[in-house]
Design a protein around this motif. Structure first.
Motif, PDB file in Angstrom:
ATOM      1  N   GLU A   1       0.809  -1.225   0.000  1.00 40.38           N
ATOM      2  CA  GLU A   1       0.000   0.000   0.000  1.00 40.38           C
ATOM      3  C   GLU A   1       0.840   1.273   0.000  1.00 40.38           C
ATOM      4  OE1 GLU A   1      -3.864   0.605   2.621  1.00 40.38           O
ATOM      5  OE2 GLU A   1      -2.397  -0.630   3.625  1.00 40.38           O
ATOM      6  N   ILE A   2       1.828   1.314   0.876  1.00 46.95           N
ATOM      7  CA  ILE A   2       2.510   2.600   1.036  1.00 46.95           C
ATOM      8  C   ILE A   2       3.858   2.689   0.321  1.00 46.95           C
ATOM      9  CG2 ILE A   2       1.289   3.204   3.157  1.00 46.95           C
ATOM     10  CD1 ILE A   2       3.901   2.511   4.665  1.00 46.95           C
ATOM     11  N   SER A   3       4.485   1.539  -0.010  1.00 44.36           N
ATOM     12  CA  SER A   3       5.789   1.628  -0.692  1.00 44.36           C
ATOM     13  C   SER A   3       5.639   1.358  -2.190  1.00 44.36           C
ATOM     14  CB  SER A   3       6.778   0.619  -0.112  1.00 44.36           C
ATOM     15  OG  SER A   3       6.474  -0.679  -0.577  1.00 44.36           O
ATOM     16  N   TYR A   4       4.505   0.754  -2.599  1.00 45.55           N
ATOM     17  CA  TYR A   4       4.226   0.325  -3.981  1.00 45.55           C
ATOM     18  C   TYR A   4       5.160  -0.805  -4.422  1.00 45.55           C
ATOM     19  CZ  TYR A   4       2.226   5.106  -3.928  1.00 45.55           C
ATOM     20  OH  TYR A   4       1.573   6.258  -3.600  1.00 45.55           O
TER      21      TYR A   4
ATOM     22  N   TYR B   1       6.713   1.367   6.816  1.00 37.69           N
ATOM     23  CA  TYR B   1       6.816   2.824   6.896  1.00 37.69           C
ATOM     24  C   TYR B   1       8.200   3.293   6.437  1.00 37.69           C
ATOM     25  CZ  TYR B   1       7.191   7.554   8.532  1.00 37.69           C
ATOM     26  OH  TYR B   1       7.414   8.911   8.562  1.00 37.69           O
TER      27      TYR B   1
ATOM     28  N   ALA C   1       8.904   2.856   2.697  1.00 37.04           N
ATOM     29  CA  ALA C   1       8.164   3.870   1.920  1.00 37.04           C
ATOM     30  C   ALA C   1       8.784   5.251   2.100  1.00 37.04           C
ATOM     31  CB  ALA C   1       6.700   3.885   2.357  1.00 37.04           C
TER      32      ALA C   1
ATOM     33  N   ARG D   1       7.662   8.129  -0.694  1.00 36.36           N
ATOM     34  CA  ARG D   1       6.237   7.967  -1.049  1.00 36.36           C
ATOM     35  C   ARG D   1       5.344   8.881  -0.192  1.00 36.36           C
ATOM     36  NH1 ARG D   1       7.979   5.486  -5.415  1.00 36.36           N
ATOM     37  NH2 ARG D   1       8.286   3.251  -5.240  1.00 36.36           N
TER      38      ARG D   1
ATOM     39  N   ILE E   1       3.106   8.839   2.161  1.00 33.72           N
ATOM     40  CA  ILE E   1       2.695   7.745   3.052  1.00 33.72           C
ATOM     41  C   ILE E   1       1.254   7.854   3.562  1.00 33.72           C
ATOM     42  CG2 ILE E   1       3.197   6.754   5.330  1.00 33.72           C
ATOM     43  CD1 ILE E   1       6.177   7.063   4.625  1.00 33.72           C
TER      44      ILE E   1
ATOM     45  N   ARG F   1      -1.251   9.323   2.155  1.00 32.75           N
ATOM     46  CA  ARG F   1      -2.263   9.331   1.080  1.00 32.75           C
ATOM     47  C   ARG F   1      -1.746   8.555  -0.104  1.00 32.75           C
ATOM     48  NH1 ARG F   1      -6.135  11.992   0.226  1.00 32.75           N
ATOM     49  NH2 ARG F   1      -7.233  12.861   1.976  1.00 32.75           N
ATOM     50  N   PRO F   2      -1.608   7.244   0.018  1.00 31.54           N
ATOM     51  CA  PRO F   2      -1.090   6.471  -1.113  1.00 31.54           C
ATOM     52  C   PRO F   2      -2.008   6.580  -2.338  1.00 31.54           C
ATOM     53  CG  PRO F   2      -1.749   5.025   0.716  1.00 31.54           C
ATOM     54  CD  PRO F   2      -1.898   6.415   1.192  1.00 31.54           C
ATOM     55  N   ARG F   3      -1.393   6.504  -3.504  1.00 30.89           N
ATOM     56  CA  ARG F   3      -2.160   6.669  -4.745  1.00 30.89           C
ATOM     57  C   ARG F   3      -3.311   5.646  -4.823  1.00 30.89           C
ATOM     58  NH1 ARG F   3       2.828   4.225  -8.376  1.00 30.89           N
ATOM     59  NH2 ARG F   3       2.338   2.046  -7.963  1.00 30.89           N
TER      60      ARG F   3
END
Ligand code: F6R
Length: 368
Positions: free
Chosen positions: A245-248, A345, A348, A353, A355, A357-359
């Motif tokens: 989710e947060i690092s893609y 965390y 990311a 990123r 963090i 508000r992930p795309r």
């Protein structure tokens, strides 16, 4: 508002000891082996339950899986858990004897609401486990239990996962004691694990510097695999979800024993394996899987049970990184999850990123 933290997610990770204290405050009588989660489930009803069905999405679904494992294996109540968008109610002859539990932080997730509506229409009794007073799920279910984690702003769920599992553990003890399927001694043991949670989680947070170093060292890997057994399995799934989710980055969670049935083909020296080796996750069996991936060159980051002296119970010599987890019985994988949150965390953050508000993601998913 972020109290000096760079992101809400990091603030909320650090709020977990306090959130957990709020979750359990006033609800446990450890001497009596009893809990009070302010829910009106009459004992005649609890006795009559034939099956519990848990419905939830994403991280809340993994909290539900943790609870299902407790209810089935420790409390001895038949329990299923399903992704809410896949749920069909099949209640048998007397649907009211099926208790359908919706786990939802926001109380507004459309998939979970529609699963609960299906269950209600078919005549089941419904119960919400939520963080949000006055939410739609609270209005639409027969009963609700609040996890009391406080507001969560980061899109990635962190402290609410911990508080969900803690609340569901209390609910499991409540149901198991009422039905007589959970012994007094086992109930006390479970409640002792819940009571230890805030300090145990603090013990992991105190090692943030170490996990930040590890995250930086491995941030550029091709993919990340999270493995665990039993209570470690939902935590492996949750660890992988948080990281993707947060690092893609590509991350997947597996039951450790499943590696050799396929995913092992993806394992190389560029794919770190994050393994749960604590109490409650069958560490000795998982060590065999650790050896399988090490034979393919994969670095292994292991979370292992620390004893009172800070020594590690599982044999740490096999591990590239050994992260000690304070004792908390079957809730140790939940404590270890805080390492996976910090790992996600810091990977990311290393990549810059957005963090909080992930795309492509929203905090509350109100479409089906
Ligand atoms: C992951 C995440 C989502 C939610 C899911 C359910 O970090 O936050 O997977 O867990 O959308 O949300 P709630 O619990 O509000 O029903």
């Amino acid at each position: 508002e972020k109290s000096g933290y760079d992101h809400y997610m990091l603030k909320e990770i650090h709020e977990q000891p306090r959130a957990l204290r709020q979750t359990i405050s006033g609800r446990i009588d450890a001497d009596d082996g009893t809990v009070d989660v302010d829910v009106d489930l009459p004992s005649e009803y609890v006795d009559s339950i034939e099956e519990i069905q848990i419905v939830a999405c994403g991280t809340s679904n993994y909290a539900g899986r943790y609870a299902a494992e407790l209810l089935e294996s420790v409390v001895d109540v038949r329990t299923t858990v399903e992704v809410a968008s896949e749920y069909e109610f099949d209640g048998g002859r007397d649907p009211w004897r099926t208790l359908v539990v919706a786990v939802t932080q926001s109380g507004e997730t459309a998939d979970t609401l529609s699963a609960i509506r299906r269950a209600k229409r078919a005549g089941a009794r419904t119960l919400a486990v939520t963080n949000t007073l006055g939410s739609t799920i609270v209005r639409e279910t027969d009963d609700s239990v609040f996890i009391r984690a406080g507001p969560e702003i980061g899109v990635a769920a962190t402290k609410t996962f911990a508080s969900q599992v803690a609340t569901l553990t209390l609910l499991a003890v409540r149901i198991g004691r009422a039905r007589g399927s959970l012994s007094y001694a086992r109930a006390r043991e479970l409640l002792e694990s819940v009571r230890r949670l805030p300090n145990a989680v603090q013990g992991v947070l105190d090692r943030e510097d170490r996990i930040r170093e590890v995250a930086r060292e491995y941030a550029d890997s091709d993919a990340f695999f999270f493995v665990g057994r039993r209570f470690g399995h939902p935590v492996a799934l949750e660890g992988a979800l948080k990281l993707k989710e947060i690092s893609y980055d590509h991350a997947e969670g597996f039951p450790a024993g499943e590696l050799k049935h396929g995913p092992l083909a993806l394992v190389t020296d560029e794919t770190p394996v994050l393994a749960l080796l604590t109490d409650g996750s069958r560490p000795d069996e998982t060590l065999n899987n650790v050896k399988e991936v090490q034979a393919r060159g994969a670095p292994v980051i292991g979370a292992t049970t620390a004893d009172g002296d800070g020594e590690v119970a599982a044999d740490p010599t096999h591990l590239d990184v050994d992260l000690p987890v304070p004792a908390a019985g079957v809730l140790e994988p939940l404590v270890a999850n805080v390492y996976w949150q910090l790992f996600a965390y810091h990977v990311a953050d290393e990549k810059g990123r957005p963090i909080d508000r992930p795309r492509n993601l929203a905090k509350s998913v109100t479409v089906e």
